[in-house]
Design a protein around this motif. Structure first.
Motif, short mmCIF file in Angstrom:
data_model
loop_
_atom_site.label_atom_id
_atom_site.label_comp_id
_atom_site.label_asym_id
_atom_site.label_seq_id
_atom_site.Cartn_x
_atom_site.Cartn_y
_atom_site.Cartn_z
N GLU A 215 0.82 -1.21 0.00
CA GLU A 215 0.00 0.00 0.00
C GLU A 215 0.85 1.27 0.00
O GLU A 215 0.49 2.27 -0.62
N ILE A 216 2.00 1.23 0.67
CA ILE A 216 2.90 2.38 0.62
C ILE A 216 3.43 2.55 -0.80
O ILE A 216 3.57 3.68 -1.30
N GLY A 217 3.70 1.43 -1.48
CA GLY A 217 4.11 1.50 -2.87
C GLY A 217 3.04 2.15 -3.74
O GLY A 217 3.34 2.99 -4.60
N ASP A 218 1.78 1.76 -3.53
CA ASP A 218 0.68 2.36 -4.28
C ASP A 218 0.57 3.87 -4.00
O ASP A 218 0.29 4.66 -4.91
N LEU A 219 0.79 4.25 -2.75
CA LEU A 219 0.74 5.66 -2.38
C LEU A 219 1.84 6.45 -3.09
O LEU A 219 1.59 7.53 -3.65
N LEU A 220 3.06 5.90 -3.10
CA LEU A 220 4.17 6.57 -3.77
C LEU A 220 3.92 6.68 -5.27
O LEU A 220 4.24 7.69 -5.90
N PHE A 221 3.33 5.64 -5.86
CA PHE A 221 3.03 5.65 -7.28
C PHE A 221 2.02 6.76 -7.59
O PHE A 221 2.15 7.47 -8.60
N ALA A 222 1.02 6.90 -6.73
CA ALA A 222 0.01 7.96 -6.93
C ALA A 222 0.64 9.34 -6.80
O ALA A 222 0.31 10.26 -7.56
N VAL A 223 1.56 9.51 -5.85
CA VAL A 223 2.24 10.80 -5.68
C VAL A 223 3.10 11.11 -6.92
O VAL A 223 3.15 12.27 -7.37
N ALA A 224 3.75 10.09 -7.47
CA ALA A 224 4.53 10.30 -8.70
C ALA A 224 3.62 10.75 -9.83
O ALA A 224 4.00 11.59 -10.66
N ASN A 225 2.40 10.21 -9.89
CA ASN A 225 1.43 10.64 -10.90
C ASN A 225 1.03 12.10 -10.71
O ASN A 225 0.86 12.83 -11.67
N LEU A 226 0.88 12.51 -9.44
CA LEU A 226 0.52 13.90 -9.17
C LEU A 226 1.62 14.83 -9.68
O LEU A 226 1.34 15.86 -10.31
N ALA A 227 2.87 14.47 -9.41
CA ALA A 227 3.99 15.29 -9.89
C ALA A 227 3.97 15.38 -11.41
O ALA A 227 4.16 16.46 -11.98
N ARG A 228 3.71 14.26 -12.07
CA ARG A 228 3.65 14.28 -13.54
C ARG A 228 2.54 15.18 -14.04
O ARG A 228 2.74 15.98 -14.97
N LYS A 229 1.36 15.10 -13.41
CA LYS A 229 0.23 15.93 -13.84
C LYS A 229 0.55 17.42 -13.66
O LYS A 229 0.04 18.26 -14.40
N LEU A 230 1.39 17.73 -12.68
CA LEU A 230 1.77 19.12 -12.42
C LEU A 230 3.04 19.52 -13.18
O LEU A 230 3.58 20.58 -12.94
N GLN A 231 3.49 18.60 -14.07
CA GLN A 231 4.69 18.82 -14.89
C GLN A 231 5.93 19.05 -14.02
O GLN A 231 6.76 19.92 -14.30
N LEU A 232 6.03 18.25 -12.98
CA LEU A 232 7.19 18.28 -12.10
C LEU A 232 7.89 16.92 -12.14
O LEU A 232 7.26 15.90 -12.43
N ASP A 233 9.16 16.92 -11.86
CA ASP A 233 9.94 15.68 -11.80
C ASP A 233 9.93 15.18 -10.36
O ASP A 233 10.50 15.83 -9.48
N PRO A 234 9.26 14.05 -10.08
CA PRO A 234 9.18 13.59 -8.68
C PRO A 234 10.54 13.25 -8.08
O PRO A 234 10.76 13.43 -6.89
#
Length: 284
Positions: A215-234
């Motif tokens: 579940e922590i892995g899923d959370l980190l994956f979702a945060v990486a997606n947020l960074a991508r949507k905001l055009q940021l490099d996680p």
């Protein structure tokens, strides 16, 4: 490369380049690498290495380049770029010995790729602004991947598993987004993060280490997606957060030392007070 036949076939470069004055620096480096790998009188450690054993050093050197840039240490950057170049030369030397390719082939391949991916500079295509050029670059990369589709037709093909996990998460989701598998906006990504955080809490309540890790892995994956949507490099965002934490914690240590104490002696309340003081001073 220990038998007589292999030694006789060893691809010697001009060894005079090592000590000669006026020799091109790259020719000198290639000759040094050739000498290090020479089965007769070379360096035993270098001779024993393979692509697999050298790969971790290559990754490490790339990180040290990034670290020198973060610290804005240009003298160190020069040295670290040299170390990284040596890794390219090392891999190329081993490939040459195996009859696969030479360093010159590596240089030619990247030159051809840059010409192909910059038609607005080296060809007849119209000049573009930076944003439209990114799109053209991605289109060219997609076309190149399509040529390799017989090996792996997936849109996720050719993403190295050795990439840092957070960076690879961003790239995986970016590839999927190209075919429409993506959240429409950042609000939905934030909702997904809330959902994954709730599932982390649930897994912790179950006291199941494997489920917690998942579940922590899923959370980190979702945060990486947020960074991508905001055009940021996680990866950059986390690197900056690491640097900020280190800077502030070192500030806590320094202030405790000035007060005649240490982090080993101070309780959490005292360290938290120092932490807030460091943060306040940074902001002002």
């Amino acid at each position: 490369m220990t038998d007589t036949a292999s030694a006789a076939a060893f691809p010697f470069r001009d060894r005079n380049s090592i000590e000669s004055q006026g020799v091109e620096p790259l020719d000198r480096l290639l000759a040094i690498m050739d000498r290090l790998r020479d089965p007769s009188g070379g360096c035993p450690w270098d001779i024993e290495q393979t692509f697999r054993t050298i790969a971790p050093y290559t990754i490490e050197e790339a990180y040290e380049v990034a670290d020198a840039i973060e610290r804005q240490d240009m003298a160190e950057l020069k040295d670290e770029l040299g170390d990284l170049l040596f890794q390219v030369v090392f891999h190329s030397q081993m490939a040459q010995e195996a009859g696969l390719f030479r360093f010159e082939d590596v240089a030619d391949a990247i030159s051809d790729k840059m010409l192909r991916r910059h038609p607005h500079v080296f060809g007849d295509a119209d000049a573009r602004d930076a944003q439209s050029q990114i799109g053209a670059w991605e289109a060219q990369k997609a076309a190149e991947r399509a040529e390799k589709a017989d090996r792996d037709p997936s849109v996720l093909a050719n993403l190295p598993v050795a990439l840092p996990a957070l960076l690879r998460a961003e790239k995986l989701s970016k590839r999927a987004a190209r075919v429409g598998f993506d959240w429409p906006d950042t609000d939905q990504v934030l909702e997904k993060i809330d959902e994954e955080l709730a599932e982390v809490r649930e897994a912790i309540g179950e006291n199941d280490p494997a489920h917690i890790q998942e579940e922590i892995g899923d959370l980190l994956f979702a945060v990486a997606n947020l960074a991508r949507k905001l055009q940021l490099d996680p990866e950059t965002a986390l690197r900056d957060a690491n640097a900020k934490f280190e800077r502030r914690f070192r500030g806590v240590e320094s202030r405790l030392t000035e007060a005649g104490s240490s982090v080993q002696e101070a309780d959490l309340e005292a360290m938290e007070e120092m932490w807030l003081s460091v943060k306040k001073d940074e902001r002002t």
